[in-house]
Design an enzyme around this catalytic site. Sequence first.
Site, PDB file in Angstrom:
ATOM      1  N   ASN A  36      -9.955  -0.516  -0.225  1.00 13.36           N
ATOM      2  CA  ASN A  36      -9.114  -0.553   0.000  1.00 13.36           C
ATOM      3  C   ASN A  36      -7.989  -1.108  -1.230  1.00 13.36           C
ATOM      4  OD1 ASN A  36      -5.763  -1.004   0.218  1.00 13.36           O
ATOM      5  ND2 ASN A  36      -6.370  -1.829   2.158  1.00 13.36           N
ATOM      6  N   CYS A  47       1.041  -1.324   0.201  1.00  9.74           N
ATOM      7  CA  CYS A  47      -0.006  -0.243   0.194  1.00  9.74           C
ATOM      8  C   CYS A  47       1.373   0.972   0.014  1.00  9.74           C
ATOM      9  CB  CYS A  47      -1.241  -0.363   1.039  1.00  9.74           C
ATOM     10  SG  CYS A  47      -1.611  -1.214   0.992  1.00  9.74           S
ATOM     11  N   HIS A  53      -3.473   6.767   2.560  1.00 10.90           N
ATOM     12  CA  HIS A  53      -3.427   5.292   2.011  1.00 10.90           C
ATOM     13  C   HIS A  53      -5.289   5.561   2.475  1.00 10.90           C
ATOM     14  CE1 HIS A  53      -4.524   1.236   1.138  1.00 10.90           C
ATOM     15  NE2 HIS A  53      -3.727   0.945   2.260  1.00 10.90           N
TER      16      HIS A  53
HETATM   17  C1  LIG Z   1     -10.495  -6.069   9.634  1.00 13.02           C
HETATM   18  C2  LIG Z   1     -11.275  -4.991  10.398  1.00 13.02           C
HETATM   19  C3  LIG Z   1     -12.450  -4.632   9.603  1.00 13.02           C
HETATM   20  C4  LIG Z   1     -11.875  -6.037  12.044  1.00 13.02           C
HETATM   21  O1  LIG Z   1     -12.198  -4.815  13.037  1.00 13.02           O
HETATM   22  P1  LIG Z   1     -12.471  -5.276  14.283  1.00 13.02           P
HETATM   23  O2  LIG Z   1     -13.150  -4.061  14.736  1.00 13.02           O
HETATM   24  O3  LIG Z   1     -10.766  -5.691  14.821  1.00 13.02           O
HETATM   25  O4  LIG Z   1     -12.601  -6.766  14.017  1.00 13.02           O
HETATM   26  P2  LIG Z   1     -12.456  -8.066  14.679  1.00 13.02           P
HETATM   27  O5  LIG Z   1     -11.504  -9.226  14.127  1.00 13.02           O
HETATM   28  O6  LIG Z   1     -11.752  -8.149  15.998  1.00 13.02           O
HETATM   29  O7  LIG Z   1     -13.673  -8.663  14.678  1.00 13.02           O
HETATM   30  C5  LIG Z   1     -14.255  -8.524  15.952  1.00 13.02           C
HETATM   31  C6  LIG Z   1     -15.816  -9.918  15.436  1.00 13.02           C
HETATM   32  O8  LIG Z   1     -16.256  -9.988  14.498  1.00 13.02           O
HETATM   33  C7  LIG Z   1     -16.237 -10.932  13.409  1.00 13.02           C
HETATM   34  N1  LIG Z   1     -16.417 -10.357  12.189  1.00 13.02           N
HETATM   35  C8  LIG Z   1     -15.004  -9.909  11.645  1.00 13.02           C
HETATM   36  N2  LIG Z   1     -15.262  -9.831   9.815  1.00 13.02           N
HETATM   37  C9  LIG Z   1     -16.506  -9.844   9.680  1.00 13.02           C
HETATM   38  C10 LIG Z   1     -17.856  -9.791   8.833  1.00 13.02           C
HETATM   39  N3  LIG Z   1     -16.832  -9.093   7.476  1.00 13.02           N
HETATM   40  N4  LIG Z   1     -18.985  -9.833   8.850  1.00 13.02           N
HETATM   41  C11 LIG Z   1     -19.676  -9.828  10.446  1.00 13.02           C
HETATM   42  N5  LIG Z   1     -18.559  -9.872  11.417  1.00 13.02           N
HETATM   43  C12 LIG Z   1     -17.164 -10.481  11.516  1.00 13.02           C
HETATM   44  C13 LIG Z   1     -15.450 -11.618  13.778  1.00 13.02           C
HETATM   45  O9  LIG Z   1     -15.581 -13.098  13.835  1.00 13.02           O
HETATM   46  C14 LIG Z   1     -15.469 -10.953  15.722  1.00 13.02           C
HETATM   47  O10 LIG Z   1     -16.433 -11.987  15.895  1.00 13.02           O
HETATM   48  P3  LIG Z   1     -15.994 -12.664  17.912  1.00 13.02           P
HETATM   49  O11 LIG Z   1     -15.520 -11.082  17.900  1.00 13.02           O
HETATM   50  O12 LIG Z   1     -17.164 -13.122  17.493  1.00 13.02           O
HETATM   51  O13 LIG Z   1     -14.395 -13.509  17.508  1.00 13.02           O
HETATM   52  C15 LIG Z   1      -9.915  -4.608  10.862  1.00 13.02           C
HETATM   53  O14 LIG Z   1      -8.657  -5.133  11.349  1.00 13.02           O
HETATM   54  C16 LIG Z   1      -9.197  -2.999  10.082  1.00 13.02           C
HETATM   55  O15 LIG Z   1      -9.360  -2.728   9.428  1.00 13.02           O
HETATM   56  N6  LIG Z   1      -8.139  -3.777  10.186  1.00 13.02           N
HETATM   57  C17 LIG Z   1      -6.914  -3.018   9.292  1.00 13.02           C
HETATM   58  C18 LIG Z   1      -7.330  -3.841   7.827  1.00 13.02           C
HETATM   59  C19 LIG Z   1      -6.274  -4.229   6.567  1.00 13.02           C
HETATM   60  O16 LIG Z   1      -5.111  -5.141   7.123  1.00 13.02           O
HETATM   61  N7  LIG Z   1      -5.824  -3.336   5.668  1.00 13.02           N
HETATM   62  C20 LIG Z   1      -4.706  -4.054   4.901  1.00 13.02           C
HETATM   63  C21 LIG Z   1      -3.448  -2.680   5.223  1.00 13.02           C
HETATM   64  S1  LIG Z   1      -3.545  -1.287   5.099  1.00 13.02           S
END
Ligand SMILES: CC(C)(COP(=O)(O)OP(=O)(O)OC[C@H]1O[C@@H](n2cnc3c(N)ncnc32)[C@H](O)[C@@H]1OP(=O)(O)O)[C@@H](O)C(=O)NCCC(=O)NCCS
Length: 337
Positions: free
Chosen positions: A294, A123, A264
């Site tokens: 993204n 990215c 980004h």
């Molecule tokens: C991926 C992302 C949106 C997840 O959000 P989060 O608030 O951290 O959520 P978590 O991963 O802690 O998951 C929370 C819960 O939602 C659930 N969940 C994950 N994806 C889900 C989806 N698409 N829909 C519904 N529920 C989902 C998980 O299973 C978890 O459930 P649990 O509590 O029962 O285990 C966030 O962490 C993010 O944007 N990270 C960076 C993204 C990235 O890597 N970008 C690329 C690099 S630049």
Amino acid sequence: MNKEVEERRTPCRAVITGYGSFAPEKKLTNEELAKMVDTSDEWITTRTGIKARHITSDNESTAFLATEAAKKALAEAKLDASEVELIIVATITPEMVFPSTASFVQRSLQAKKAWVFDLAAACSGFVYGLSIVQQFIESGRIKNALVIGAETLSKITNWKDRTSCILFGDGAGAVVIESKEDGRRGIIYSNMYSDGDCWEALNCQAHGSRHPSNRPLEDPKKIYMEIKGREVYQQAVRRIVEAVTECLEKCNLTMDDISMVISHQMNARIIESASKRLKIPEEKVFLNIAEYGNTSAASVPIAFNECARSGRIKHGDIIIFVAFGAGLTWGANVIEF
Ligand SMILES: CC(C)(COP(=O)(O)OP(=O)(O)OC[C@H]1O[C@@H](n2cnc3c(N)ncnc32)[C@H](O)[C@@H]1OP(=O)(O)O)[C@@H](O)C(=O)NCCC(=O)NCCS
């Protein structure tokens, strides 16, 4: 401007003279995704700010997207492809293992004079690319360059993994950068960082020498990208804040001097959280993640193109590009537009 930065500058400025972007026509909305995996529009919107993403068809490749964006940037700059001296394509979804995606772009544009290569900084690739071109232009080595960020992330997405498939999309953005000696406009300062210790946070392992094509994968899912969302989230906020703070310090600028921060687009909450820490007012933060998701290296140039074409920034404004991604990598550019 900081003395050290000022002393390193030559009369040649790396000025963005053209910009363009391209996204595949096909759009995949959150509602449509919710029919494919166990998720909902409400969950995706509140956690990421994403409403839809553009997805390539089977016959649309990374070089195709890159070429379309490049044509628009060249037209805006009124520069003929035959005059282009360097083409950098920032991508982690290249046309092939080799030759480079940039070779295919050169061929499509018939940019015979250019030397070309791909840049794999995920990215952060576009921001890295601008930094590299800045050096070549300021040293007088080249007169112009095309820097393109182009991705077809949908082709390495595991459409059964709801933790990652909601995040990514396809697209390309390009800029023409030319050497100008007649003013202040241009790239003022760039920084680039990386931390290979955290490579596992974001990766796609297949097709490299560690998992060669002539051996079956022990885990078939390794053909797709994998992310550790929570770890990436925290690192992203921290590194964006650091990169922007360093830019301001080195250029003796405050946030009052900056007209727009173009980050980004990885997650609206990450951008909002970093902006809050940097005390950037909402109107100075450009967001278009709702429409694209993204798009990795394509994200900053697509956002910049939309920002410039919509009149949100004008010539003379000082803007900041900032990016963070796999590697880990991160970096920023300060530009007088
Ligand atoms: C991926 C992302 C949106 C997840 O959000 P989060 O608030 O951290 O959520 P978590 O991963 O802690 O998951 C929370 C819960 O939602 C659930 N969940 C994950 N994806 C889900 C989806 N698409 N829909 C519904 N529920 C989902 C998980 O299973 C978890 O459930 P649990 O509590 O029962 O285990 C966030 O962490 C993010 O944007 N990270 C960076 C993204 C990235 O890597 N970008 C690329 C690099 S630049």
